[in-house]
Each structure stands twice: as structure tokens, then as C-alpha cells.
Design a protein around this motif. Structure first.
Motif, short mmCIF file in Angstrom:
data_model
loop_
_atom_site.label_atom_id
_atom_site.label_comp_id
_atom_site.label_asym_id
_atom_site.label_seq_id
_atom_site.Cartn_x
_atom_site.Cartn_y
_atom_site.Cartn_z
N LEU A 86 3.68 26.63 -15.37
CA LEU A 86 3.82 25.23 -14.82
C LEU A 86 4.47 24.87 -13.16
O LEU A 86 3.37 23.40 -12.85
N THR A 87 5.67 25.53 -12.53
CA THR A 87 5.02 25.49 -11.22
C THR A 87 4.11 25.60 -9.98
O THR A 87 4.11 24.69 -9.44
N LYS A 88 3.48 26.99 -10.45
CA LYS A 88 2.39 26.90 -9.89
C LYS A 88 1.19 26.65 -9.68
O LYS A 88 0.23 25.75 -9.20
N ASN A 89 1.11 26.13 -11.48
CA ASN A 89 -0.42 25.37 -11.55
C ASN A 89 -0.24 23.79 -11.96
O ASN A 89 -1.19 23.69 -12.46
N GLY A 90 0.52 23.20 -11.72
CA GLY A 90 1.32 22.21 -12.41
C GLY A 90 -0.25 21.47 -11.87
O GLY A 90 -0.38 20.70 -12.55
N ALA A 91 -0.11 21.13 -10.67
CA ALA A 91 -0.67 20.13 -10.12
C ALA A 91 -2.60 20.06 -10.52
O ALA A 91 -3.12 19.30 -11.10
N ALA A 92 -3.21 21.45 -10.31
CA ALA A 92 -4.00 22.14 -10.59
C ALA A 92 -5.01 21.67 -12.75
O ALA A 92 -5.74 20.68 -12.83
N LEU A 93 -3.33 21.99 -13.16
CA LEU A 93 -3.92 21.03 -14.64
C LEU A 93 -3.27 19.86 -15.24
O LEU A 93 -4.68 19.35 -15.96
N THR A 105 0.18 35.31 -22.57
CA THR A 105 0.44 34.93 -23.73
C THR A 105 0.85 33.56 -22.63
O THR A 105 0.48 32.17 -23.82
N ALA A 106 1.39 32.81 -22.09
CA ALA A 106 1.92 31.77 -21.58
C ALA A 106 0.96 31.03 -21.17
O ALA A 106 0.19 29.91 -21.18
N SER A 107 -0.42 31.60 -20.99
CA SER A 107 -1.92 31.89 -20.78
C SER A 107 -2.35 30.18 -21.95
O SER A 107 -2.89 29.55 -21.80
N SER A 108 -2.46 31.11 -23.56
CA SER A 108 -2.67 30.78 -24.39
C SER A 108 -1.94 29.34 -24.44
O SER A 108 -2.59 28.20 -25.01
N VAL A 109 -0.18 29.22 -24.06
CA VAL A 109 0.52 27.87 -25.23
C VAL A 109 -0.11 27.00 -23.45
O VAL A 109 -0.31 25.82 -24.45
N ALA A 110 -0.03 27.06 -22.28
CA ALA A 110 -0.91 26.17 -21.60
C ALA A 110 -1.55 25.70 -21.93
O ALA A 110 -2.39 24.49 -21.87
N SER A 111 -3.09 26.24 -22.74
CA SER A 111 -4.17 25.52 -22.75
C SER A 111 -4.83 24.77 -24.80
O SER A 111 -4.72 23.91 -24.46
N ASP A 112 -3.16 25.08 -24.94
CA ASP A 112 -2.97 24.23 -26.27
C ASP A 112 -1.85 22.68 -25.22
O ASP A 112 -2.21 21.49 -26.19
N ILE A 113 -1.64 23.14 -24.54
CA ILE A 113 -0.67 21.82 -24.52
C ILE A 113 -1.04 21.02 -23.63
O ILE A 113 -1.76 19.68 -23.65
N ALA A 114 -2.86 21.71 -23.24
CA ALA A 114 -3.87 20.86 -21.87
C ALA A 114 -4.13 20.25 -22.75
O ALA A 114 -4.89 18.68 -23.14
N ASP A 115 -4.38 20.25 -23.81
CA ASP A 115 -5.19 19.82 -25.39
C ASP A 115 -5.19 18.74 -25.95
O ASP A 115 -5.56 17.62 -25.90
N ILE A 116 -3.92 18.80 -26.16
CA ILE A 116 -2.78 17.75 -25.46
C ILE A 116 -3.01 16.46 -25.59
O ILE A 116 -2.52 15.24 -25.18
N ALA A 117 -2.12 16.64 -24.28
CA ALA A 117 -2.28 15.91 -22.73
C ALA A 117 -3.78 15.38 -22.33
O ALA A 117 -3.77 13.83 -22.61
N ARG A 118 -5.30 16.07 -23.20
CA ARG A 118 -6.11 15.07 -23.09
C ARG A 118 -6.89 14.43 -24.76
O ARG A 118 -7.26 13.76 -24.71
N GLY A 119 -5.23 14.47 -25.33
CA GLY A 119 -5.80 13.55 -26.26
C GLY A 119 -6.46 14.70 -26.97
O GLY A 119 -6.71 13.41 -28.73
N ASP A 120 -6.48 15.34 -27.74
CA ASP A 120 -7.33 16.83 -28.78
C ASP A 120 -6.52 16.80 -29.58
O ASP A 120 -6.15 17.89 -29.38
N VAL A 121 -6.42 16.19 -31.15
CA VAL A 121 -5.76 16.24 -32.49
C VAL A 121 -7.17 17.37 -33.56
O VAL A 121 -7.47 16.16 -34.02
#
Length: 442
Positions: free
Chosen positions: A23-30, A308-324
Motif C-alpha cells: 500500500l505504501t509503494k503502490n497506493g497511488a497506482a491503486l 498473498t498480499a497481492s491477492s489481498v490487494a485485489s480484493d480490496i480493489a474490488d471493494i473500492a470499485r463497488g463490486d460486491v
């Protein structure tokens, strides 16, 4: 840009620390990809003083993960504690009850409580995402739940535990014993001090239970999985597999049959020409057979903090986009009860290794037991050609048991076990027989 999505992370071990770095390194891109900032605001762990290699000074600290889960400072609760009950379960339930989205890497929790938690999340209108719980960095959950939504799945199988795959790879490449490879895996950090959960197949079984539910729209049923680990595999089995054109892998297999769904975890001989045979070391691989897409195989790191953190971040991204999406692919109240498949013929046949006393009538006894169980043999190999052979003609007895390998044509597991029980009962073998399934794979 929309308001920030606020995260609270409970559990700051290897995966949690990697997520903070990501999140620190790629937060802006995310943020650009999600259309809104994603910010970590609060954390929880058992020890505040431990050096985790990341700066945690800017985050609110909660000693109790349940308090973090209920906090008004977060929108998403990320559970990286682990365990099927205790703080992990309590905090996830608290988060859902408080209207928080949940992201977890906890396969044990989901294998035991997944259907109930999915229902709670649906009624609360929040996500329960768990891409990191199965096969580390491989996006198999989204593949089954979303990318293959238009397919009817016939079978899902794969190498789901890197520790076991590493051990079997080393045994094959270097001729080392199981014990030697396990000790090395522990030294390198690939295996725990108590490796039982991995090497006995439990870890693979939890992951397979989740894949089965996603693939076939049934309730999770981890207790109905046939389970067999790799502790009985010897260098003799590895060499024999190689000579016969196979490699040995610990596979988790879920397959739809006419009588239900078959779930099994066990060592398997797979053809060297198959894609799964070429997966070595700590890598994982998952194959899915769909009626329209055919077979697809996903390969990648099955564990490790960054993957594993990469997969966690992908789940977070789905939530951020509103995908439920429903956690298990279908609404929890539409999941069918799991029906365990009846015994059927195993199309690939079986490898059987016997340590046979060199005495008159021994081979005839083995052949009779196989015939009585209606098992046809494709081949019979006596491993030590230079030693006295099995004699059915009244020759003198040898002093040492002789290794004999049988390869069967397709038959049922019940028939093989019946024959082996009869062989043992008749006293012609020195040790417990070794049986490994042979799987027909593309």
C-alpha cells in the motif's frame, strides 16, 4: 475522485507487513485503478514492540482486533490473524455486524464457517472476499466466481500446498528421503516447526473445500474430503514413477459424478507430459475443466508474504470499485447441500508396491487376491532382477523380501483395498502395501 476507502488490518505477520509495504509503494497506482484513494488507517496485532520492517507510527493501534473491526475509523476489515475460531472468527463476525466489508486470507475459518459468514455478509450488504485464502497469488477464486460464471465445471484439481510440492520435487531431483527434504524445508522456512497440517494434507483439504463450493454451487463440506498425506512416499516410489513415465504430486481433486461430488486429497502419479507434472518447488497450480472454455491451468506462487498480499490487494480493489459479489459465487441460501459421490471406478488405475517374502506360492497368493477382487493387472515388475525371484515352483526361499510393483487397470478403490487386506492377512508381505492413484490428465 471519490472519498478514500479506509482499511484496518488485523495481523501484522509476514502477509500483513507485506500488505503495508504494498500500500505504501503502490497506493497511488491503486487509487488510479480504483477511482478512489485506498488508505490504511488502523492496525491490530499482539505485540506493539516487534520490529516488522515497516513504519506503523501513522496508524491507530488496537490491541483487540474486535475493537478494530467495530471502529468507525475503517470501512474494510482485513483479517490476517489466522485460525478457524478465536480472535479471527470473533473479529470477522464483529466487522460484518458493524457493516464493514471483510477481506481475509483465512482458509481454516472459511472451511468451517464460510457458508454462515457468507450469509451474514449478504444480509448486511457487505463483501466477504478471500482470494488470498486459496493458492496464494493465483486468482483462482475470481476465475471460478466471475471469469467462468458462464461455464458448467466438471472438475477442479491442483497442487495447493507449496511445502509438499517442494519436498516431492527435492526427493525426485536429488534422491533424498522424505525426512531429509522435510528438515531442509523447515530450515528454509517453507515448512512449520510442526509441519503436520501441511504434510498430512489438511491445508490442501481446506483450500479444496472452498474451490468445490465455488465450482459446483454446493455448501462447503471440508469434513467429507478423503485425506491422505505424503509421509508414506519413499524414494523407491519416486524412482518407480519416473521409470513408468510419471511424477508424484499431492493433488486436491473435486469432480462431479452421477452420484454426487467427489473430493479427495492424496499423492498422485501424473503423466510427465501433463501440465501439472511440470510444477516444481513451492509453486502451486490449479486446473479447471469447463464445458465451454475447456481446461485452463493457473500457475503461481502459492504462499509468501508478497504473493498473498497481492491477492489481498485485489480484493480490496474490488471493494473500492463497488463490486460486491456473493462470496461463494451464488447466494448462500441457494447453495445446494453437498452430496458425497458413491464409489466409482478410478479411470487411471493404481500403483501398488509390495515387499514380498521370497517363498513358494507368494506370487500365486497375490494374483489370487487380485482376481478375487476383480482387478486386472496391466503390469508386474520385480524391482531387483539380480535377486532370487518369486518362486511358485517350490524353489528355496530367499532371505530378504523382494519389492514388487503392480500397475492395475481402472478399478474401484474398494476393490484395491479388499485385495490388499487379503494379501496382508495371508502373510506374504513384510510391510504395509503402498498404494498411489494414477490420474489421467491432459
Amino acid at each position: 475522485m471519490a472519498s478514500a476507502l479506509r482499511l484496518g488490518v488485523a495481523g501484522l505477520g509476514t502477509v500483513g507487513a507485506s500488505l503495508v509495504r504494498l500500500l505504501t509503494k503502490n497506493g497511488a497506482a491503486l487509487a488510479r485503478k480504483c477511482g478512489r484513494p485506498v488508505v490504511l488507517t488502523a492496525v491490530s496485532a499482539r505485540d506493539r514492540t516487534r520490529d516488522r520492517g515497516v513504519d506503523l507510527s501513522g496508524f491507530t493501534w488496537f490491541d483487540d482486533p474486535v475493537e478494530l473491526a467495530r471502529s468507525g475509523e475503517i470501512d474494510v476489515f482485513v483479517e490476517l490473524i489466522g485460525g478457524a475460531s478465536g480472535p479471527a472468527e470473533a473479529s470477522v463476525r464483529a466487522a460484518i455486524a458493524s457493516g464493514k466489508h471483510v477481506v481475509t486470507a483465512n482458509k481454516a475459518l472459511l472451511a468451517r464457517h464460510g457458508v454462515e459468514l457468507a450469509g451474514l455478509a449478504e444480509r448486511a450488504g457487505v463483501s466477504l472476499n478471500y482470494e488470498a485464502a486459496v493458492a496464494g497469488g493465483i486468482p483462482i477464486v475470481k476465475t471460478l466466481r466471475e471469469a467462468m460464471a458462464g461455464n458448467s465445471v466438471a472438475r477442479v484439481y491442483g497442487i495447493l500446498n507449496g511445502t509438499c510440492n517442494y519436498i516431492l520435487t527435492r526427493m525426485e531431483r536429488e534422491g533424498l528421503s522424505f525426512a531429509e527434504c522435510l528438515a531442509d524445508a523447515q530450515r528454509l522456512g517453507y515448512a512449520e516447526a510442526d509441519p503436520t497440517f501441511d504434510i498430512e494434507g489438511n491445508d490442501t483439504a481446506h483450500k479444496l473445500a472452498l474451490l468445490t463450493s465455488l465450482a459446483f454451487g454446493c455448501k462447503i463440506s471440508a469434513d467429507d474430503i478423503y485425506l491422505e498425506g505424503i509421509t508414506s512416499i519413499t524414494t523407491a516410489d519416486i524412482r518407480a514413477a519416473d521409470e513408468l513415465g510419471y511424477r508424484i504430486k499431492l493433488l486436491g481433486v473435486a469432480q462431479k459424478t452421477d452420484s454426487g461430488i467427489e473430493q479427495r486429497v492424496h499423492p498422485t502419479m501424473v503423466p510427465k507430459s501433463s501440465a501439472i507434472a511440470r510444477i516444481d518447488g513451492v509453486l502451486n497450480a490449479v486446473a479447471v475443466d469447463g464445458d465451454f472454455v475447456g481446461e485452463i491451468v493457473l500457475v503461481g506462487p502459492g504462499a509468501g508474504g508478497d504473493a498473498t498480499a497481492s491477492s489481498v490487494a485485489s480484493d480490496i480493489a474490488d471493494i473500492a470499485r463497488g463490486d460486491v459479489a456473493p462470496a461463494l459465487g451464488s447466494p448462500s441460501d441457494e447453495l445446494v447441500d453437498y452430496t458425497r459421490a458413491g464409489m466409482r471406478r478410478h479411470e487411471g488405475g493404481y500403483y501398488i508396491r509390495l515387499s514380498v517374502f521370497d517363498r513358494p506360492g507368494a506370487f500365486a497368493t497375490i494374483a489370487r487376491a487380485m482376481a478375487d477382487a476383480n482387478i486386472s493387472l496391466e503390469s508386474i515388475v520385480q524391482r531387483r532382477a539380480e535377486a532370487p525371484g518369486l518362486s511358485d515352483r517350490g524353489a528355496g526361499e530367499g532371505t530378504e523380501p523382494q519389492p514388487v510393483i503392480l500397475i492395475t487397470y481402472e478399478t474401484t478403490e474398494a476393490a484395491v483395498k479388499e485385495a490388499l487386506e487379503a494379501i496382508v492377512a495371508r502373510g506374504v508381505v513384510a510391510d504395509a502395501p503402498q498404494m498411489i492413484r494414477i490420474e489421467k490428465l491432459a
